[in-house]
Design an enzyme around this catalytic site. Structure first.
Site, PDB file in Angstrom:
ATOM      1  N   ALA A  52       6.317  16.591 -11.419  1.00  0.00           N
ATOM      2  CA  ALA A  52       5.909  15.981 -10.148  1.00  0.00           C
ATOM      3  C   ALA A  52       5.892  16.955  -8.962  1.00  0.00           C
ATOM      4  CB  ALA A  52       6.806  14.774  -9.872  1.00  0.00           C
ATOM      5  N   ARG A  87      -3.763  12.994 -10.984  1.00  0.00           N
ATOM      6  CA  ARG A  87      -2.807  12.241 -11.821  1.00  0.00           C
ATOM      7  C   ARG A  87      -2.180  11.172 -10.925  1.00  0.00           C
ATOM      8  NH1 ARG A  87       1.214  15.563 -15.458  1.00  0.00           N
ATOM      9  NH2 ARG A  87       1.056  13.667 -16.725  1.00  0.00           N
ATOM     10  N   ASP A 227       9.220  10.885 -11.555  1.00  0.00           N
ATOM     11  CA  ASP A 227       7.876  11.078 -11.004  1.00  0.00           C
ATOM     12  C   ASP A 227       7.639  10.221  -9.775  1.00  0.00           C
ATOM     13  OD1 ASP A 227       7.659  11.965 -13.948  1.00  0.00           O
ATOM     14  OD2 ASP A 227       5.910  12.800 -12.913  1.00  0.00           O
ATOM     15  N   ASN A 237       9.433   7.809 -14.963  1.00  0.00           N
ATOM     16  CA  ASN A 237       9.599   9.169 -15.493  1.00  0.00           C
ATOM     17  C   ASN A 237       8.905   9.218 -16.848  1.00  0.00           C
ATOM     18  OD1 ASN A 237      10.693  11.860 -15.188  1.00  0.00           O
ATOM     19  ND2 ASN A 237      12.095  11.374 -16.846  1.00  0.00           N
ATOM     20  N   LYS A 238       8.942  10.357 -17.462  1.00  0.00           N
ATOM     21  CA  LYS A 238       8.241  10.584 -18.732  1.00  0.00           C
ATOM     22  C   LYS A 238       8.529   9.477 -19.740  1.00  0.00           C
ATOM     23  CE  LYS A 238       5.883  13.071 -19.516  1.00  0.00           C
ATOM     24  NZ  LYS A 238       4.441  12.711 -19.345  1.00  0.00           N
TER      25      LYS A 238
HETATM   26  O1  MRU Z   1       3.525  14.651 -17.699  1.00  0.00           O
HETATM   27  P1  MRU Z   1       4.473  15.576 -16.982  1.00  0.00           P
HETATM   28  O2  MRU Z   1       4.969  16.698 -17.825  1.00  0.00           O
HETATM   29  O3  MRU Z   1       3.917  16.027 -15.661  1.00  0.00           O
HETATM   30  O4  MRU Z   1       5.733  14.670 -16.662  1.00  0.00           O
HETATM   31  C1  MRU Z   1       6.797  15.245 -15.969  1.00  0.00           C
HETATM   32  C2  MRU Z   1       7.999  14.398 -15.945  1.00  0.00           C
HETATM   33  O5  MRU Z   1       7.989  13.245 -16.338  1.00  0.00           O
HETATM   34  C3  MRU Z   1       9.215  15.008 -15.326  1.00  0.00           C
HETATM   35  O6  MRU Z   1      10.372  14.536 -15.930  1.00  0.00           O
HETATM   36  C4  MRU Z   1       9.209  14.634 -13.844  1.00  0.00           C
HETATM   37  O7  MRU Z   1       7.995  15.017 -13.253  1.00  0.00           O
HETATM   38  C5  MRU Z   1      10.297  15.239 -13.114  1.00  0.00           C
HETATM   39  S1  MRU Z   1       9.956  16.916 -12.797  1.00  0.00           S
HETATM   40  C6  MRU Z   1      11.079  17.580 -11.760  1.00  0.00           C
END
Ligand code: MRU
Length: 350
Positions: A52, A87, A227, A237-238
């Site tokens: 993010a 995104r 995120d 989050n992911k």
């Molecule tokens: O799809 P991504 O790799 O952009 O997803 C990222 C995540 O979900 C991270 O855990 C989140 O952005 C935190 S990053 C400090």
């Protein structure tokens, strides 16, 4: 420890945005040199840069490149719109685009200065939230993390891994269990790579292993990034984070969410209002050119999930820690004024 890892940079000699291409790690360290915000938007969509805060910084630099190459305010506004939509889930992207957009009328130098400030503040925020979060970890903690919320996902230092780094710097010999994080393998490829680079012990797990290791008493805390954090403390989050939080609750383990304040979206009331990016099922069925499911069978790929605030033990930001009830706690942190993050020493936890 080595030179700090800073995956998003701006080269003002040739007005290019330099990105460490995260699609190529851990095998190859290659840097992209992007000349425009359109190229940066493409890098964001294709996950050359991800995480993010990192995509916010990259977008800001992309607009700075356009501005320094002579784009006028109207063109910049169009490019900003395109970037903000690259995104949808990570609020830092739209936040950073909005922040540099306010400088469009002032010319390229001002836009670049704002982008640099976003970058510098993000790394400072990570270092401060790391220092605030490190005392949460018991001595020798075995920390389970998901995805990559490290230096690679930020301007530098990381959020979840910022807490790990700060704990190690304070003399706590923590070790990390990294979920591999299918299908892009941010955990196996990126978290493992950057921790190994810094000499922090890390072991990779497949995504289905966490519950069993928790049941065996081999995990002390779950620490993840975010995120977007809604006003009520729900955390996007992911994909897979929600499942981990449910498992952690069952095993009475703490779940700490680490994020800079730019990830807190007080315009979004709760997790139900967070847009969840749905990526192509092809990214699930074809891994590194190898088909892992029969041709013609569809696959789903919601890239994020929402962990309800009730499953979160604390949210760690550079402004301080928030604990339930999150609505008032985040509101209080939102009101917290004071000197800019770059001037503020790590102080007491709010
Ligand atoms: O799809 P991504 O790799 O952009 O997803 C990222 C995540 O979900 C991270 O855990 C989140 O952005 C935190 S990053 C400090």
């Amino acid at each position: 420890m080595k030179e700090p890892l800073r995956p998003v940079r701006y080269d003002d000699r040739d007005d290019t945005v330099r990105l460490l291409d995260q699609r190529e790690l851990p095998g190859v360290e290659s840097w992209l040199a992007l000349r425009s915000s359109a190229e940066v938007a493409d890098a964001i969509r294709t996950l050359a840069v991800r995480g993010a805060p990192a995509i916010g910084v990259a977008a800001a630099f992309g607009l700075a490149a356009d501005a320094r190459r002579g784009a006028d305010a109207a063109a910049l506004a169009r490019h900003a719109e395109l970037l903000a939509r690259a995104r949808p889930t990570a609020v830092n992207l739209a936040w950073a685009v909005r922040r540099v957009s306010r400088r469009f009328g002032e010319g390229g130098e001002a836009v670049l200065a704002e982008a640099q400030a976003i970058r510098d503040e993000d790394e400072a925020a990570c270092r401060r939230l790391g220092a605030l979060g490190a005392p949460l970890l018991p001595p020798g903690a075995r920390v389970l993390t998901h995805c990559n919320a490290g230096a690679l996902a930020t301007a530098g230092y990381g959020t979840a891994l910022g807490i790990v780094r700060a704990a190690v710097e304070a003399g706590n010999a923590v070790t990390v269990l990294a979920d591999e994080t299918r299908p892009f393998f941010q955990g196996a490829r990126l978290t493992a790579w950057e921790l190994q680079r810094d000499g922090i012990p890390v072991t990779v797990l497949t995504d289905g292993m966490a519950g069993w290791l928790m049941a065996r008493g081999e995990v002390d805390a779950v620490v993840v990034g975010a995120d977007r954090i809604a006003r009520n403390g729900d955390v996007a989050n992911k994909i897979g984070t929600y499942g981990l939080a449910v498992l952690a609750a069952h095993h009475r383990l703490p779940v700490y969410v680490a994020a800079p304040w730019s990830t807190v979206d007080r315009d979004t009331p709760d997790g139900g209002a967070i847009p969840i990016e749905e990526r192509s099922g092809d990214e699930v069925t074809v891994i590194g050119g190898l088909r892992v499911a029969p041709l013609g069978v569809p696959a789903r790929y919601p890239a994020f999930d929402v962990t309800p605030a009730a499953l979160v033990t604390a949210i760690v930001t550079e402004r301080g820690l928030a604990r339930a009830p999150y609505g008032p706690a985040l509101e209080a942190l939102g009101r917290a004024q004071g000197p800019g993050i770059l001037d503020r020493p790590a102080g007491p936890i709010v």
